[in-house]
Scaffold this motif. Structure first.
Motif, PDB file in Angstrom:
ATOM      1  N   GLY A 169       0.807  -1.224   0.000  1.00 55.67           N
ATOM      2  CA  GLY A 169       0.000   0.000   0.000  1.00 55.67           C
ATOM      3  C   GLY A 169       0.841   1.275   0.000  1.00 55.67           C
ATOM      4  N   ARG A 170       0.144   2.381  -0.249  1.00 57.79           N
ATOM      5  CA  ARG A 170       0.844   3.661  -0.438  1.00 57.79           C
ATOM      6  C   ARG A 170       1.507   4.159   0.833  1.00 57.79           C
ATOM      7  N   TRP A 171       0.834   3.960   1.974  1.00 61.05           N
ATOM      8  CA  TRP A 171       1.426   4.481   3.215  1.00 61.05           C
ATOM      9  C   TRP A 171       2.765   3.788   3.500  1.00 61.05           C
ATOM     10  N   ARG A 172       2.781   2.458   3.408  1.00 57.98           N
ATOM     11  CA  ARG A 172       4.053   1.768   3.690  1.00 57.98           C
ATOM     12  C   ARG A 172       5.131   2.160   2.675  1.00 57.98           C
ATOM     13  N   GLN A 173       4.726   2.313   1.411  1.00 57.24           N
ATOM     14  CA  GLN A 173       5.710   2.757   0.421  1.00 57.24           C
ATOM     15  C   GLN A 173       6.250   4.136   0.778  1.00 57.24           C
ATOM     16  N   ALA A 174       5.347   5.011   1.231  1.00 57.49           N
ATOM     17  CA  ALA A 174       5.772   6.378   1.566  1.00 57.49           C
ATOM     18  C   ALA A 174       6.726   6.366   2.763  1.00 57.49           C
ATOM     19  N   VAL A 175       6.473   5.491   3.736  1.00 56.04           N
ATOM     20  CA  VAL A 175       7.400   5.354   4.863  1.00 56.04           C
ATOM     21  C   VAL A 175       8.769   4.917   4.335  1.00 56.04           C
ATOM     22  N   GLY A 176       8.752   3.984   3.392  1.00 54.83           N
ATOM     23  CA  GLY A 176       9.999   3.520   2.793  1.00 54.83           C
ATOM     24  C   GLY A 176      10.752   4.633   2.073  1.00 54.83           C
ATOM     25  N   VAL A 177      10.009   5.498   1.366  1.00 53.98           N
ATOM     26  CA  VAL A 177      10.637   6.623   0.662  1.00 53.98           C
ATOM     27  C   VAL A 177      11.350   7.526   1.671  1.00 53.98           C
TER      28      VAL A 177
END
Ligand SMILES: *Cc1c(COP(=O)(O)O)cnc(C)c1O
Length: 408
Positions: A265-273
């Motif tokens: 999902g987008r939130w986990r990807q954003a945390v990764g970024v």
């Protein structure tokens, strides 16, 4: 040694509160592609899932090829991924005292039924993938580099895996940058790359239940991946497993039967970024610490510290752990007895060579009598030491004293 602070078994990148309220976009694939300097990165829900996607894409191109060649000492999830794709695991022995595939064994394994060969960069060390490329490509097979533990490793200034057909990384907890579970797939050929994206859409759609679960786990990681938090989420269960004599659980080799397949999902990807922005500095300081500590460990007579493969030009691995080789199994076991569970981040990468796990025997069709001497020797002598900055000098001194006594 004090158990108030627990050093982690690998140098996982800690999260910050600000990472959880991301502001800089959620396209982790694009951010990883910039970091790795490759054309494109496909984000998957695990390293295992990345391998499943790649193997399915390759198998669709060559349905008559069903065999996947793995190092005999590797993560059992890799064999599970092969079995999940209804392909056959073929185990290749290692070179003596190292992680490179034995070229003679590989020559015997590569043929018209070979789909792919997986050189594996264990513990962040750069293995030599060139013999695998030569032999696999001559046989019409592909090379998939397993860099699950080597995100950020470079060879000759390029991303590790450049020159091979596919390379994948793990973003699981404990492997550096983490989404709690995640993976990254880099595919050289643009058509194959598109095949992989299509297959992932088919077999790994967004699943709300999984995303909620992984998001909570990632929040737990952010909260508790600290020297005084790890004892509760890692140390206690480790010591309980060791007390029961369950080394497979202690090493985290006790995988369930299924492979979760879903989108990230987008939130986990954003945390990764957000966290990825700190990864280069984190890897650089890890390299510096590892260089100093490896030099001190190498001064212990009888102890070897694994480096990058000497036959790879311009290899610059990463250092989530230091992999040590003791002179023999008895001394390794004595060192493990003293260090594993002592809160200093020592342990085993994997407990056994793959055929020696009772629980994974069904994944292997290869005759059980295959001697695989170098892989079994490696499994019996290796010891892993987490390269976290939370392992203090005093603790490291104490570890050196134990190793000196055990190697004497
Ligand atoms: C962890 C690991 C994998 C699998 O990665 P996951 O993200 O945990 O699925 C594959 N190969 C090696 C060598 C690993 O260490």
């Amino acid at each position: 040694m004090s158990l108030k602070r627990e050093a982690p078994p690998t140098a996982g990148l800690p999260l910050r509160a600000a990472d959880l309220l991301p502001t800089s976009g959620s396209d982790l694939g694009a951010a990883l592609a910039r970091f790795l300097q490759v054309p494109a990165v496909q984000v998957t829900c695990s390293g295992t899932a990345a391998l499943v996607v790649a193997l399915k894409a390759l198998h669709a191109r060559a349905p008559q090829r069903r065999e996947v060649v793995l190092p005999a000492y590797t993560c059992p999830l890799v064999a599970m991924a092969v079995a999940h794709c209804r392909l056959t695991v073929r185990l290749c022995d290692l070179q003596p005292g190292g992680i490179d595939l034995c070229p003679a064994a590989l020559t015997a394994l590569c043929g018209p039924r070979t789909l792919a060969v997986l050189p594996t960069h264990l513990g962040g060390r750069v293995a030599d993938a060139a013999p695998a490329r030569a032999l696999a490509h001559a046989a019409g097979a592909w090379v998939v580099e397993d860099a699950a533990q080597a995100l950020g490793a470079r060879v000759g200034g390029h991303c590790i895996g450049t020159g091979s057909d596919v390379v994948f990384f793990s973003l699981a907890v404990g492997k550096g940058l983490t989404l709690f579970e995640g993976g990254a797939l880099v595919v050289a050929d643009p058509t194959l790359r598109e095949d992989c994206r299509r297959i992932a859409r088919e077999i790994a759609p967004f699943r709300l239940g999984w995303e909620l679960r992984r998001s909570l786990e990632l929040l737990g990681y952010a909260a508790l991946y600290r020297p005084d938090g790890l004892r509760w989420v890692y140390g206690r269960s480790l010591r309980r497993a060791l007390a029961r004599g369950d080394l497979v659980e202690a090493a985290g080799d006790d995988f369930g039967p299924g492979i979760a397949l879903h989108a990230v999902g987008r939130w986990r990807q954003a945390v990764g970024v957000q966290a990825l922005a700190r990864l280069p500095a984190w890897l650089a300081s890890g390299t510096e610490q590892a260089r100093e500590r490896a030099a001190r460990l190498r001064a212990i007579a009888g102890l070897a510290v694994l480096g990058d493969s000497p036959t790879v030009c311009g290899a610059r691995g990463v250092w989530p752990v230091l992999l040590l080789l003791l002179p023999d199994r008895a001394r390794r076991d004595a060192a493990l007895q003293a260090l594993w569970g002592a809160g200093v981040g020592a342990g085993l990468p994997f407990v056994h060579a793959l055929p020696d796990y009772a629980r994974y025997r069904a994944l292997l069709t290869q005759a059980a009598e295959d001697p695989l001497p170098n892989s079994r020797d490696f499994a019996g002598r290796v010891l892993s030491l987490g390269n976290s900055p939370w392992l203090h000098e005093a603790q490291f001194d104490a570890i050196c004293a134990v190793l000196r006594r055990c190697c004497a």
